[in-house]
Design a protein around this motif. Sequence first.
Motif, short mmCIF file in Angstrom:
data_model
loop_
_atom_site.label_atom_id
_atom_site.label_comp_id
_atom_site.label_asym_id
_atom_site.label_seq_id
_atom_site.Cartn_x
_atom_site.Cartn_y
_atom_site.Cartn_z
N ARG A 243 -66.48 -52.98 -4.17
CA ARG A 243 -66.77 -52.57 -5.56
C ARG A 243 -67.87 -53.19 -6.09
O ARG A 243 -68.44 -54.44 -5.57
N THR A 244 -68.68 -52.65 -7.16
CA THR A 244 -69.71 -53.24 -7.81
C THR A 244 -69.22 -54.03 -8.91
O THR A 244 -68.17 -53.87 -9.36
N ASP B 113 -74.90 -53.91 -11.76
CA ASP B 113 -75.45 -54.18 -10.63
C ASP B 113 -76.93 -53.19 -10.49
O ASP B 113 -76.83 -52.28 -10.68
N THR B 114 -77.64 -54.11 -10.00
CA THR B 114 -79.14 -53.51 -10.22
C THR B 114 -79.43 -52.62 -8.71
O THR B 114 -80.41 -51.92 -8.92
N TRP C 66 -76.38 -47.71 -3.93
CA TRP C 66 -75.06 -47.55 -3.52
C TRP C 66 -74.75 -45.98 -3.46
O TRP C 66 -74.11 -45.70 -2.68
N ASP C 67 -74.87 -45.59 -4.54
CA ASP C 67 -74.84 -44.12 -4.93
C ASP C 67 -75.39 -43.33 -3.79
O ASP C 67 -74.65 -42.24 -3.56
#
Length: 85
Positions: free
Chosen positions: A3-4, A8-9, A14-15
């Motif tokens: 999980r983020t 979260d920079t 991640w996406d």
Amino acid sequence: MLRTYPNDTNQAYWDRYGMGQLLPAGMKQAQDYGAYTIKRYSNFLNPTFSPSRVYVRSTDSDRTLQTASAFLSGVYQPADFQKWT
């Protein structure tokens, strides 16, 4: 489960690539460490890659395969005769 955290920079990364993948900064670190390794052990390691002399082992996750690849690209930078266009 990965999980983020809020704010979260790396969320855009991640996406785009998925959780658990190696960030570009991590690839650069592995490549830099490979360059350091070949300098440190230049009297032991051959600077030219040869599949018959190099054996690399990794787990089958994308992150570890990317790390191994980036490390080796730092260790075995192509010589003039190995470059192609």
